[in-house]
Design an enzyme around this catalytic site. Structure first.
Site, PDB file in Angstrom:
ATOM      1  N   LYS A 178      45.173  43.059  40.656  1.00  0.00           N
ATOM      2  CA  LYS A 178      44.202  44.092  41.035  1.00  0.00           C
ATOM      3  C   LYS A 178      44.880  45.200  41.850  1.00  0.00           C
ATOM      4  CE  LYS A 178      42.194  40.759  43.060  1.00  0.00           C
ATOM      5  NZ  LYS A 178      41.356  39.805  43.832  1.00  0.00           N
ATOM      6  N   THR A 211      34.396  46.930  51.767  1.00  0.00           N
ATOM      7  CA  THR A 211      34.999  46.279  50.599  1.00  0.00           C
ATOM      8  C   THR A 211      35.146  44.770  50.826  1.00  0.00           C
ATOM      9  OG1 THR A 211      37.181  46.805  51.497  1.00  0.00           O
ATOM     10  CG2 THR A 211      36.295  48.316  49.830  1.00  0.00           C
ATOM     11  N   GLY A 213      34.744  41.127  50.227  1.00  0.00           N
ATOM     12  CA  GLY A 213      34.294  40.322  49.093  1.00  0.00           C
ATOM     13  C   GLY A 213      34.519  40.947  47.735  1.00  0.00           C
ATOM     14  N   THR A 214      35.287  42.035  47.668  1.00  0.00           N
ATOM     15  CA  THR A 214      35.488  42.682  46.357  1.00  0.00           C
ATOM     16  C   THR A 214      36.219  41.753  45.380  1.00  0.00           C
ATOM     17  OG1 THR A 214      37.434  43.745  47.305  1.00  0.00           O
ATOM     18  CG2 THR A 214      35.459  45.100  47.096  1.00  0.00           C
ATOM     19  N   GLY A 215      37.243  41.047  45.897  1.00  0.00           N
ATOM     20  CA  GLY A 215      38.028  40.180  45.017  1.00  0.00           C
ATOM     21  C   GLY A 215      37.197  39.033  44.475  1.00  0.00           C
ATOM     22  N   CYS A 216      36.390  38.421  45.357  1.00  0.00           N
ATOM     23  CA  CYS A 216      35.533  37.302  44.919  1.00  0.00           C
ATOM     24  C   CYS A 216      34.549  37.782  43.851  1.00  0.00           C
ATOM     25  CB  CYS A 216      34.717  36.752  46.093  1.00  0.00           C
ATOM     26  SG  CYS A 216      35.690  36.228  47.502  1.00  0.00           S
TER      27      CYS A 216
HETATM   28  N1  LIG Z   1      38.196  51.570  47.366  1.00  0.00           N
HETATM   29  C1  LIG Z   1      38.035  51.111  46.124  1.00  0.00           C
HETATM   30  N2  LIG Z   1      37.526  51.916  45.152  1.00  0.00           N
HETATM   31  C2  LIG Z   1      37.353  51.447  43.889  1.00  0.00           C
HETATM   32  N3  LIG Z   1      37.660  50.202  43.500  1.00  0.00           N
HETATM   33  C3  LIG Z   1      38.179  49.355  44.422  1.00  0.00           C
HETATM   34  C4  LIG Z   1      38.393  49.755  45.775  1.00  0.00           C
HETATM   35  N4  LIG Z   1      38.903  48.694  46.463  1.00  0.00           N
HETATM   36  C5  LIG Z   1      38.995  47.679  45.584  1.00  0.00           C
HETATM   37  N5  LIG Z   1      38.582  48.072  44.346  1.00  0.00           N
HETATM   38  C6  LIG Z   1      38.484  47.226  43.159  1.00  0.00           C
HETATM   39  O1  LIG Z   1      37.889  45.998  43.589  1.00  0.00           O
HETATM   40  C7  LIG Z   1      38.483  44.879  42.919  1.00  0.00           C
HETATM   41  C8  LIG Z   1      39.126  43.960  43.957  1.00  0.00           C
HETATM   42  O2  LIG Z   1      40.361  44.518  44.318  1.00  0.00           O
HETATM   43  P1  LIG Z   1      41.278  44.210  45.566  1.00  0.00           P
HETATM   44  O3  LIG Z   1      40.765  44.963  46.744  1.00  0.00           O
HETATM   45  O4  LIG Z   1      42.668  44.531  45.134  1.00  0.00           O
HETATM   46  O5  LIG Z   1      41.079  42.651  45.766  1.00  0.00           O
HETATM   47  P2  LIG Z   1      40.824  41.742  47.060  1.00  0.00           P
HETATM   48  O6  LIG Z   1      39.412  41.958  47.493  1.00  0.00           O
HETATM   49  O7  LIG Z   1      41.093  40.370  46.543  1.00  0.00           O
HETATM   50  O8  LIG Z   1      41.803  42.189  48.111  1.00  0.00           O
HETATM   51  C9  LIG Z   1      39.467  45.511  41.914  1.00  0.00           C
HETATM   52  O9  LIG Z   1      38.801  45.727  40.688  1.00  0.00           O
HETATM   53  C10 LIG Z   1      39.837  46.832  42.574  1.00  0.00           C
HETATM   54  O10 LIG Z   1      40.327  47.773  41.652  1.00  0.00           O
HETATM   55  C1  LIG Z   2      34.962  32.019  52.238  1.00  0.00           C
HETATM   56  C2  LIG Z   2      35.768  33.216  51.849  1.00  0.00           C
HETATM   57  N1  LIG Z   2      36.344  33.254  50.637  1.00  0.00           N
HETATM   58  C3  LIG Z   2      37.085  34.316  50.274  1.00  0.00           C
HETATM   59  C4  LIG Z   2      37.260  35.378  51.131  1.00  0.00           C
HETATM   60  C5  LIG Z   2      38.111  36.548  50.743  1.00  0.00           C
HETATM   61  O1  LIG Z   2      37.365  37.418  50.038  1.00  0.00           O
HETATM   62  P1  LIG Z   2      37.936  38.750  49.374  1.00  0.00           P
HETATM   63  O2  LIG Z   2      37.130  39.027  48.186  1.00  0.00           O
HETATM   64  O3  LIG Z   2      39.397  38.655  49.173  1.00  0.00           O
HETATM   65  O4  LIG Z   2      37.574  39.784  50.490  1.00  0.00           O
HETATM   66  P2  LIG Z   2      38.182  40.066  51.917  1.00  0.00           P
HETATM   67  O5  LIG Z   2      38.145  38.871  52.789  1.00  0.00           O
HETATM   68  O6  LIG Z   2      39.564  40.566  51.648  1.00  0.00           O
HETATM   69  O7  LIG Z   2      37.256  41.093  52.439  1.00  0.00           O
HETATM   70  C6  LIG Z   2      36.618  35.330  52.374  1.00  0.00           C
HETATM   71  N2  LIG Z   2      36.734  36.346  53.250  1.00  0.00           N
HETATM   72  N3  LIG Z   2      35.883  34.227  52.714  1.00  0.00           N
END
Ligand SMILES: Nc1ncnc2c1ncn2[C@@H]1O[C@H](COP(=O)(O)OP(=O)(O)O)[C@@H](O)[C@H]1O
Ligand SMILES: Cc1ncc(COP(=O)(O)OP(=O)(O)O)c(N)n1
Length: 271
Positions: A178, A211, A213-216
């Site tokens: 991602k 943002t 929880g975006t990854g989950c």
């Molecule tokens: N500021 C943003 N604007 C648009 N898309 C975003 C933004 N931040 C994250 N994404 C999208 O959200 C999803 C999760 O991405 P990411 O942030 O890399 O993961 P994580 O939450 O695991 O750190 C991906 O599809 C990414 O492209």
């Molecule tokens: C219980 C729990 N699971 C996963 C995460 C991480 O979530 P993620 O989507 O990577 O978002 P951020 O923590 O990076 O905001 C979590 N925080 N808690």
């Protein structure tokens, strides 16, 4: 007789009391995409938009019992893993994937929460690589997670492509790295590799701190679409649209990194 088909997905992940990430995000996403959601909780976190205030892992027995309870009765069309916390829990999950012969397996290799709290013990990275990747269909690391899994620095898109190849060589059939943590100011590009070709999913970058929880949410949307029988590129494309809508229309809840809006995608479709 009722012949309606109900698609079912199981999340094996940690609980986020704040509701934005973890099993709460996964179940909301399954529901929004018309998939019946089930959970096996690996750990409970005391968490809000300001960070993680406590991590309480469950026993391996508790994880096994939850997985067996839903698998032997309700059935599972796709599974997603999130926070797995320890090598012991990863071993349990890998053995259950083999036992139930699950094919639609999406691994979100959650390691560290935004505020810096560890959601995966350092020594458990080896177990993800050696035990989970060989039995998985898709892995969805962010850039820092891909760096840890491949032991390489990722700055450019070419670095990401090399990391994707390295992860593929560990046995997982599709790699999505991602782009949320990439340097780009204008867009957020997610890369998909299937062992042959690279595919790119690109949307404009939204300027927001909400943002959490975006990854989950993204990985849960892929899982829901796989449960319905969609192909991987279609599932990733829908997940990208889902998370983009959820970030764009975020709720402004809490005093820190707020959650995304899990109903934004459905509302945008007039449902
Ligand atoms: N500021 C943003 N604007 C648009 N898309 C975003 C933004 N931040 C994250 N994404 C999208 O959200 C999803 C999760 O991405 P990411 O942030 O890399 O993961 P994580 O939450 O695991 O750190 C991906 O599809 C990414 O492209
Ligand atoms: C219980 C729990 N699971 C996963 C995460 C991480 O979530 P993620 O989507 O990577 O978002 P951020 O923590 O990076 O905001 C979590 N925080 N808690």
């Amino acid at each position: 007789m009722d012949t309606k088909t109900t698609f079912k997905a199981l999340t094996i992940a940690g609980s986020d009391s704040g509701g934005g990430a973890g099993i709460q995000a996964d179940l909301k996403t399954f529901q929004e995409l018309d998939v019946f959601g089930m959970s096996a909780i690996t750990a409970i976190t005391a968490q809000n938009t300001l960070g993680v205030d406590g991590v309480y892992p469950l026993s391996e027995e508790a994880v096994i019992k939850q997985i067996d309870a839903v698998s032997t009765d309700i059935g599972v069309d796709a599974i997603k893993t999130g926070m797995l916390f320890s090598s012991e829990i990863i071993e349990v999950v890998a053995s259950k994937i083999k036992q139930y012969e699950w094919k639609n397996v999406v691994i979100d290799p959650v390691m560290i929460a935004k505020g810096g709290s560890r959601l995966l013990q350092e020594e458990a990275v080896k177990a993800i690589k050696e035990q989970l990747l060989p039995v998985s269909l898709v892995i969805t690391p962010n850039i820092p997670e891909a760096e840890v899994l491949t032991d390489r620095t990722i700055r450019t898109l070419d670095d990401r492509k090399e990391a994707a190849k390295q992860l593929y060589d560990l046995g997982v059939k599709h790699v999505v790295i991602k782009g949320g943590h990439a340097d780009s100011q204008n867009e957020s590009v997610d890369l998909l590799y299937d062992g042959r070709v690279f595919d790119y999913f690109t949307r404009n970058r939204i300027d927001t701190q909400h943002t959490h929880g975006t990854g989950c949410t993204f990985a849960a949307a892929i899982t829901a679409e796989l449960a319905k029988g969609q192909s991987i590129p279609t599932a990733v494309g829908i997940a990208k649209d889902f998370i983009h809508a959820a970030i764009e229309d975020s709720l402004g809840i809490g005093n820190g990194h707020g959650p995304t809006n899990h109903w934004a995608y459905r509302r945008a479709r007039g449902r």
